[in-house]
Design a protein around this motif. Structure first.
Motif, PDB file in Angstrom:
ATOM      1  N   TYR A   1       0.833  -1.528   0.136  1.00  0.00           N
ATOM      2  CA  TYR A   1      -0.206   0.057  -0.129  1.00  0.00           C
ATOM      3  C   TYR A   1       1.007   0.857   0.052  1.00  0.00           C
ATOM      4  CZ  TYR A   1      -4.349  -2.550   0.935  1.00  0.00           C
ATOM      5  OH  TYR A   1      -5.075  -3.597   1.018  1.00  0.00           O
ATOM      6  N   PHE A   2       2.301   1.649   0.289  1.00  0.00           N
ATOM      7  CA  PHE A   2       3.371   2.375   0.276  1.00  0.00           C
ATOM      8  C   PHE A   2       3.959   2.296  -0.373  1.00  0.00           C
ATOM      9  CE2 PHE A   2       0.933   0.948   4.506  1.00  0.00           C
ATOM     10  CZ  PHE A   2       1.180   2.229   4.966  1.00  0.00           C
ATOM     11  N   ASP A   3       4.280   3.479  -1.483  1.00  0.00           N
ATOM     12  CA  ASP A   3       4.881   3.940  -2.135  1.00  0.00           C
ATOM     13  C   ASP A   3       7.157   3.572  -2.248  1.00  0.00           C
ATOM     14  OD1 ASP A   3       5.750   5.577  -4.594  1.00  0.00           O
ATOM     15  OD2 ASP A   3       7.094   6.863  -3.340  1.00  0.00           O
ATOM     16  N   ASP A   4       6.950   3.507  -2.798  1.00  0.00           N
ATOM     17  CA  ASP A   4       8.738   2.999  -2.230  1.00  0.00           C
ATOM     18  C   ASP A   4       9.176   4.074  -1.478  1.00  0.00           C
ATOM     19  OD1 ASP A   4       8.910   0.323  -3.166  1.00  0.00           O
ATOM     20  OD2 ASP A   4       9.634   0.925  -5.490  1.00  0.00           O
TER      21      ASP A   4
ATOM     22  N   GLY B   1      -4.147  12.563  -6.717  1.00  0.00           N
ATOM     23  CA  GLY B   1      -5.116  11.556  -5.390  1.00  0.00           C
ATOM     24  C   GLY B   1      -6.107  12.488  -4.297  1.00  0.00           C
ATOM     25  N   ALA B   2      -5.266  12.029  -2.626  1.00  0.00           N
ATOM     26  CA  ALA B   2      -6.179  12.752  -1.794  1.00  0.00           C
ATOM     27  C   ALA B   2      -5.281  12.641  -0.696  1.00  0.00           C
ATOM     28  CB  ALA B   2      -7.344  11.565  -1.881  1.00  0.00           C
ATOM     29  N   ILE B   3      -6.071  13.613   0.744  1.00  0.00           N
ATOM     30  CA  ILE B   3      -5.375  13.358   1.774  1.00  0.00           C
ATOM     31  C   ILE B   3      -6.610  12.632   2.541  1.00  0.00           C
ATOM     32  CG2 ILE B   3      -4.458  15.041   3.157  1.00  0.00           C
ATOM     33  CD1 ILE B   3      -3.975  16.950   1.753  1.00  0.00           C
ATOM     34  N   ALA B   4      -6.275  12.215   3.304  1.00  0.00           N
ATOM     35  CA  ALA B   4      -7.134  11.367   4.473  1.00  0.00           C
ATOM     36  C   ALA B   4      -6.728  12.272   5.831  1.00  0.00           C
ATOM     37  CB  ALA B   4      -6.824   9.881   4.165  1.00  0.00           C
TER      38      ALA B   4
ATOM     39  N   VAL C   1      -2.476  12.540   8.712  1.00  0.00           N
ATOM     40  CA  VAL C   1      -2.700  12.398   7.912  1.00  0.00           C
ATOM     41  C   VAL C   1      -1.841  11.759   6.632  1.00  0.00           C
ATOM     42  CG1 VAL C   1      -2.103  13.927   6.775  1.00  0.00           C
ATOM     43  CG2 VAL C   1      -2.807  14.781   8.582  1.00  0.00           C
ATOM     44  N   MET C   2      -2.632  10.778   5.471  1.00  0.00           N
ATOM     45  CA  MET C   2      -2.067  10.232   4.335  1.00  0.00           C
ATOM     46  C   MET C   2      -2.261  10.335   3.406  1.00  0.00           C
ATOM     47  SD  MET C   2      -2.883   6.306   6.614  1.00  0.00           S
ATOM     48  CE  MET C   2      -2.217   5.811   5.225  1.00  0.00           C
ATOM     49  N   VAL C   3      -1.642  10.930   2.488  1.00  0.00           N
ATOM     50  CA  VAL C   3      -1.319  11.445   1.297  1.00  0.00           C
ATOM     51  C   VAL C   3      -1.407   9.811   0.561  1.00  0.00           C
ATOM     52  CG1 VAL C   3      -0.141  13.015  -0.190  1.00  0.00           C
ATOM     53  CG2 VAL C   3      -0.301  13.522   1.962  1.00  0.00           C
ATOM     54  N   TRP C   4      -2.941  10.192  -0.665  1.00  0.00           N
ATOM     55  CA  TRP C   4      -2.912   8.790  -1.742  1.00  0.00           C
ATOM     56  C   TRP C   4      -2.864   9.906  -2.696  1.00  0.00           C
ATOM     57  CZ3 TRP C   4      -4.138   3.968  -0.132  1.00  0.00           C
ATOM     58  CH2 TRP C   4      -4.205   3.447   0.848  1.00  0.00           C
ATOM     59  N   ARG C   5      -1.199   8.362  -3.373  1.00  0.00           N
ATOM     60  CA  ARG C   5      -1.684   8.585  -5.061  1.00  0.00           C
ATOM     61  C   ARG C   5      -2.257   7.861  -6.075  1.00  0.00           C
ATOM     62  NH1 ARG C   5       4.085   8.792  -6.072  1.00  0.00           N
ATOM     63  NH2 ARG C   5       3.468   6.875  -6.524  1.00  0.00           N
TER      64      ARG C   5
ATOM     65  N   GLN D   1      -4.367   2.876  -9.040  1.00  0.00           N
ATOM     66  CA  GLN D   1      -4.093   2.293  -7.836  1.00  0.00           C
ATOM     67  C   GLN D   1      -3.675   3.197  -7.624  1.00  0.00           C
ATOM     68  OE1 GLN D   1      -3.479  -1.475  -8.210  1.00  0.00           O
ATOM     69  NE2 GLN D   1      -4.752  -1.441  -9.667  1.00  0.00           N
ATOM     70  N   TRP D   2      -4.033   3.169  -5.756  1.00  0.00           N
ATOM     71  CA  TRP D   2      -3.667   3.546  -5.085  1.00  0.00           C
ATOM     72  C   TRP D   2      -2.754   3.063  -3.750  1.00  0.00           C
ATOM     73  CZ3 TRP D   2      -6.157   8.190  -3.782  1.00  0.00           C
ATOM     74  CH2 TRP D   2      -7.590   8.928  -4.588  1.00  0.00           C
TER      75      TRP D   2
END
Length: 171
Positions: free
Chosen positions: A69-72, A120-123, A144-148, A153-154
């Motif tokens: 679920y996380f970017d490298d 994407g979005a901020i949660a 706070v989570m920044v999703w791309r 794919q998120w």
């Protein structure tokens, strides 16, 4: 190249370019047509999924799913634990400090989602940290989570977990 071939090539290129632009416009329009409710539903489901794997990360397969679920190059900012700059470092700390020790639950009604144009979005919300097998939740924090979103794919690119404090009793 003859003048006729040149005109044919230009027309073909123009047609391809027009098609590509149209497809891009349709894709961009589809992304912008997502309602705030749909975006919130999407991020709610993603948050639930990422933390279902977090909560069961003692199982190596679940930890691997969690990592995906996380970017490298995810950056994780934790007011008590410091900063991690990569997924591998973050997952290593998760394995060491979380897996088999406690679980995370989002405080109901606290999730707020904000779109980020062309990204994407901020949660944002509050979460508690609880005993694995029980209902006792000792700690609470803001997140706070920044999703791309890329190609449907998120992935999380930034995380802030801060303002850790004793948990307020669940209603």
């Amino acid at each position: 190249m003859t003048a006729v071939r040149s005109r044919v090539a230009k027309a073909a290129f123009g047609g391809l370019l027009g098609t590509a632009l149209l497809c891009g416009a349709v894709e961009a329009t589809a992304a912008t047509e997502r309602t705030p409710e749909q975006l919130t539903d999407t991020l709610d489901a993603l948050d639930t999924a990422v933390f279902d794997t977090f909560n069961t990360c003692a199982d190596p397969a679940q930890l691997a799913k969690h990592a995906a679920y996380f970017d490298d190059a995810v950056e994780f900012y934790h007011d008590n634990g410091g900063v991690t700059w990569t997924r591998d470092e973050m997952i290593g700390r998760t394995r060491q400090h979380v897996c088999g020790h406690y679980r995370r639950e989002r405080v109901p009604g606290t999730l707020v989602v904000y779109p980020i144009k062309d990204f994407g979005a901020i949660a944002q919300g509050k979460h508690r940290f609880c005993d694995l097998g029980g209902t006792d939740c000792a700690g609470e924090a803001d997140f706070v989570m920044v999703w791309r979103e890329r190609d449907g794919q998120w992935q999380v690119t930034r995380v802030l977990s801060y303002a850790h404090r004793p948990a307020t009793p669940a209603p």
